[in-house]
Design a protein around this motif. Structure first.
Motif, short mmCIF file in Angstrom:
data_model
loop_
_atom_site.label_atom_id
_atom_site.label_comp_id
_atom_site.label_asym_id
_atom_site.label_seq_id
_atom_site.Cartn_x
_atom_site.Cartn_y
_atom_site.Cartn_z
N UNK A 66 -23.30 -20.28 -12.86
CA UNK A 66 -23.19 -21.51 -12.18
C UNK A 66 -24.25 -22.30 -12.58
N UNK A 67 -25.66 -21.81 -12.87
CA UNK A 67 -26.89 -22.92 -13.25
C UNK A 67 -26.50 -23.46 -14.58
N UNK A 68 -25.95 -22.83 -15.48
CA UNK A 68 -25.51 -23.15 -16.63
C UNK A 68 -24.43 -24.44 -16.68
N UNK A 69 -23.45 -24.06 -15.76
CA UNK A 69 -22.38 -24.88 -15.60
C UNK A 69 -22.82 -26.26 -15.02
N UNK A 70 -23.62 -26.35 -13.95
CA UNK A 70 -24.22 -27.56 -13.49
C UNK A 70 -25.03 -28.54 -14.62
N UNK A 71 -25.63 -27.97 -15.36
CA UNK A 71 -25.99 -28.78 -16.36
C UNK A 71 -25.02 -29.13 -17.68
N UNK A 72 -24.46 -27.97 -18.34
CA UNK A 72 -23.67 -27.99 -19.39
C UNK A 72 -22.41 -29.12 -19.03
N UNK A 73 -21.53 -28.73 -17.98
CA UNK A 73 -20.28 -29.46 -17.56
C UNK A 73 -20.67 -30.72 -17.71
N UNK A 74 -21.39 -31.59 -16.82
CA UNK A 74 -21.61 -33.00 -16.60
C UNK A 74 -21.99 -33.65 -17.96
N UNK A 75 -22.83 -32.85 -18.85
CA UNK A 75 -23.09 -33.47 -20.23
C UNK A 75 -21.76 -33.54 -21.11
N UNK A 76 -20.93 -32.47 -20.99
CA UNK A 76 -19.71 -32.53 -21.83
C UNK A 76 -18.53 -33.69 -21.03
#
Length: 123
Positions: A66-76
């Motif tokens: 989850x912590x990776x998703x909330x950083x990575x997905x918005x950038x993508x």
């Protein structure tokens, strides 16, 4: 949440494949849409491979998914939507596949934040 796993799996498969093809300059009809070999294309390959690596880390280290998703997905999402504006060739398939992945990631983020809000209300 299964959708978050799916988002990361899509990143590993799509970004990993595209990054590998671009990085090693492997001939493929898919790669032709990115134009001729150039430093910009190599930089893009590194970005794709970074996305694939981070999503792989998320899938391996389930406590970080989850912590990776909330950083990575918005950038993508931001960069993928910007490709719709930046790429003037409306027949180029890359911006359209980017849009599909952005929708998947946006839905994943929506569920993450919805679940987080729901859990806070239970406390």
């Amino acid at each position: 949440m299964k959708i978050v796993y799916l988002s990361h799996i899509v990143n590993v498969l799509v970004a990993g494949m595209m990054g590998t093809l671009l990085f090693f300059n492997l001939n493929s009809p898919i790669i032709e849409v990115f134009g001729p070999q150039s430093p910009a294309r190599q930089i893009l390959s590194c970005i794709y491979l970074s996305i694939a690596v981070m999503s792989s880390v998320a899938l391996i280290s389930k406590s970080k998914i989850i912590s990776i998703a909330v950083v990575l997905f918005p950038i993508q999402i931001v960069y993928k939507i910007l490709t719709l504006i930046a790429v003037s060739d409306i027949l180029n398939p890359v911006p359209w596949s980017n849009l599909a992945i952005s929708i998947l990631h946006a839905y994943s983020l929506y569920l993450i934040y919805k679940n987080q809000h729901y859990n806070k209300n239970l406390s």
